[in-house]
Design an enzyme around this catalytic site. Structure first.
Site, mmCIF file in Angstrom:
data_model
loop_
_atom_site.group_PDB
_atom_site.id
_atom_site.type_symbol
_atom_site.label_atom_id
_atom_site.label_comp_id
_atom_site.label_asym_id
_atom_site.label_seq_id
_atom_site.Cartn_x
_atom_site.Cartn_y
_atom_site.Cartn_z
ATOM 1 N N THR A 30 0.831 -1.198 0.000
ATOM 2 C CA THR A 30 0.000 0.000 0.000
ATOM 3 C C THR A 30 0.860 1.240 0.000
ATOM 4 O O THR A 30 2.085 1.151 0.004
ATOM 5 C CB THR A 30 -0.907 0.007 1.250
ATOM 6 O OG1 THR A 30 -1.913 0.982 1.075
ATOM 7 C CG2 THR A 30 -0.137 0.294 2.509
ATOM 8 N N GLY A 87 0.109 6.325 -7.040
ATOM 9 C CA GLY A 87 -0.727 5.281 -7.621
ATOM 10 C C GLY A 87 -0.516 5.099 -9.113
ATOM 11 O O GLY A 87 -0.757 4.020 -9.655
ATOM 12 N N CYS A 109 3.474 3.249 -8.830
ATOM 13 C CA CYS A 109 3.712 2.010 -8.080
ATOM 14 C C CYS A 109 2.638 0.970 -8.403
ATOM 15 O O CYS A 109 1.443 1.244 -8.256
ATOM 16 C CB CYS A 109 3.715 2.315 -6.577
ATOM 17 S SG CYS A 109 3.937 0.843 -5.558
ATOM 18 N N THR A 167 0.069 0.095 -5.592
ATOM 19 C CA THR A 167 -0.732 1.217 -5.101
ATOM 20 C C THR A 167 -1.747 1.580 -6.172
ATOM 21 O O THR A 167 -1.415 1.607 -7.349
ATOM 22 C CB THR A 167 0.183 2.434 -4.828
ATOM 23 O OG1 THR A 167 1.179 2.063 -3.877
ATOM 24 C CG2 THR A 167 -0.595 3.624 -4.294
#
Length: 180
Positions: A5, A161, A164, A167
């Site tokens: 996360t 986001g 990655c 994410t």
């Protein structure tokens, strides 16, 4: 590094904000896109988020919340007590999770080894697989934009986001505002 996360915390001039993405990954597979990995503690006066093993993080949340309650909401004392407990307990030392906790006065990273770290600038911290992307974006936006605290966190997590693979851009935030 935890491939789980991204959590970003920002303590601005008027607000403290924590945000996280919603992706839960298992190996190379996305299991869930809308998980909530941030919480309000102490009647909304403290914000917290986790990265790493979900089961481990819930245990850490529960333990930290008890210490926060016993310290009457004193985040600094709770963080130090948390570190002491973590180092004493053999079970806790094996947990694979990290936490960010913040209020209007402090922001702390609680590591998987029981360390308590306050960021050098005292304002921005990030954890998780996309943490460095979010941290870099937040530092740049804090320095070179006029975004308010919540939008700065959202934009930084959006950037993480997009970079990655662990994410996503399903972002949730919580805010603490100054008492008026």
């Amino acid at each position: 590094m935890f491939h789980a996360t991204t959590i970003l915390a920002y303590k601005g001039k008027n607000k403290s904000v924590i945000g996280g993405d919603g992706q839960v990954s298992f190996g190379n597979t996305v299991l869930k896109n809308n998980a909530v990995k941030i919480r309000k503690l102490n009647n909304g006066k403290v914000l917290a988020g986790f990265a790493g093993s979900t089961a481990d993080a819930f245990n850490l949340f529960d333990m930290f919340e008890k210490l926060l309650s016993s310290s009457k909401g004193d985040l600094l004392k709770a963080a130090i007590d948390f570190s002491k407990e973590w180092r004493k307990d053999k079970y806790l030392r094996k947990l694979e999770a990290m936490m960010l906790v913040l209020d209007r006065n402090h922001i702390f990273l609680l590591s998987g080894t029981g360390d308590v770290v306050e960021p050098e600038d005292g304002a921005i911290a990030a954890i998780g697989s996309g943490g460095n992307y979010a941290l870099s974006a937040a530092r740049a936006l804090a320095k070179h934009s006029n975004l308010d605290e919540e939008n700065l966190v959202k934009e930084s997590l959006q950037i993480a986001g997009e970079i990655c693979i662990y994410t996503n851009t399903n972002i949730k935030t919580y805010v603490i505002e100054d008492d008026k």
